[in-house]
Design an enzyme around this catalytic site. Structure first.
Site, short mmCIF file in Angstrom:
data_model
loop_
_atom_site.label_atom_id
_atom_site.label_comp_id
_atom_site.label_asym_id
_atom_site.label_seq_id
_atom_site.Cartn_x
_atom_site.Cartn_y
_atom_site.Cartn_z
N THR A 46 0.86 -1.19 0.00
CA THR A 46 0.00 0.00 0.00
C THR A 46 0.90 1.25 0.00
O THR A 46 2.07 1.17 0.35
CB THR A 46 -0.96 -0.01 1.20
OG1 THR A 46 -0.21 -0.13 2.39
CG2 THR A 46 -1.95 -1.17 1.09
N THR A 48 1.62 4.41 1.57
CA THR A 48 2.48 4.92 2.65
C THR A 48 3.36 3.81 3.20
O THR A 48 4.53 4.04 3.52
CB THR A 48 1.62 5.54 3.77
OG1 THR A 48 0.86 6.62 3.21
CG2 THR A 48 2.48 6.07 4.91
N CYS A 49 2.83 2.62 3.29
CA CYS A 49 3.58 1.48 3.82
C CYS A 49 4.80 1.18 2.95
O CYS A 49 5.89 0.91 3.46
CB CYS A 49 2.68 0.25 3.90
SG CYS A 49 1.17 0.51 4.83
N SER A 50 4.63 1.24 1.64
CA SER A 50 5.70 0.91 0.71
C SER A 50 6.65 2.07 0.44
O SER A 50 7.83 1.86 0.17
CB SER A 50 5.11 0.45 -0.63
OG SER A 50 4.48 -0.79 -0.48
#
Length: 160
Positions: A46, A48-50
């Site tokens: 996703t 922000t996660c990545s």
């Protein structure tokens, strides 16, 4: 009830991503006798996660370990194969251990689950970081919905 500083990590089973394939591991065993910086993301791959969360811990791994962290781990309510592919794509090898929480059991036991149904994600784990020392929570940094501030590697590093 949400886990608090001073609480023991709940007894559940996670799935550790290894080169040999998925390996079930009990949380009691995993956190025993060492200091672990664990962070949770709502989902692998996703935005922000990545782009920020996982890369921050990969980039700061040496600095965190120099401050006494024995292991850095990332968990998400995703299966071990997705977590493995995300870890490989993100260059985590030797820096961050990927822990799958496929059914959200760990997130729920921590009291840190969230409902991402409005975004097509279903039940997930909140974004947070936690410092665990021999199974006991020493720091807990839970993000407000949609935020990325207190769960970052930089924030955790600044509090060590």
């Amino acid at each position: 009830m949400t886990i608090q500083v001073g609480d023991r990590i709940p007894t559940t089973t996670l799935v550790k991503v290894t080169e040999e394939g998925p390996e079930q591991i009990g949380s009691d065993e995993y956190f025993a006798g060492r200091k672990v910086a664990l962070f949770s993301v709502p989902g692998a791959f996703t935005p922000t996660c990545s782009a920020k969360h996982l890369p921050g811990f990969v980039d700061k791994a040496d600095e965190l370990k120099a401050k006494g962290i024995d292991e850095i781990a990332c968990t998400a309510v995703n299966d071990a194969f997705v977590m493995g592919a995300w870890g490989k794509a993100s260059g985590v090898d030797g820096k961050v251990t990927m822990l799958a929480d496929g059914n959200g059991t760990f997130a729920k036991a921590m009291g840190l689950e969230m409902d991402g149904s409005a975004f097509g994600l279903g039940q997930r784990g909140k974004r947070y970081s936690v410092l665990v020392n021999d199974g006991v929570v020493e720091q807990l940094n839970v993000e407000a919905p949609g935020q990325f501030e207190v769960s970052s590697a930089d924030y955790l590093l600044g509090r060590l």
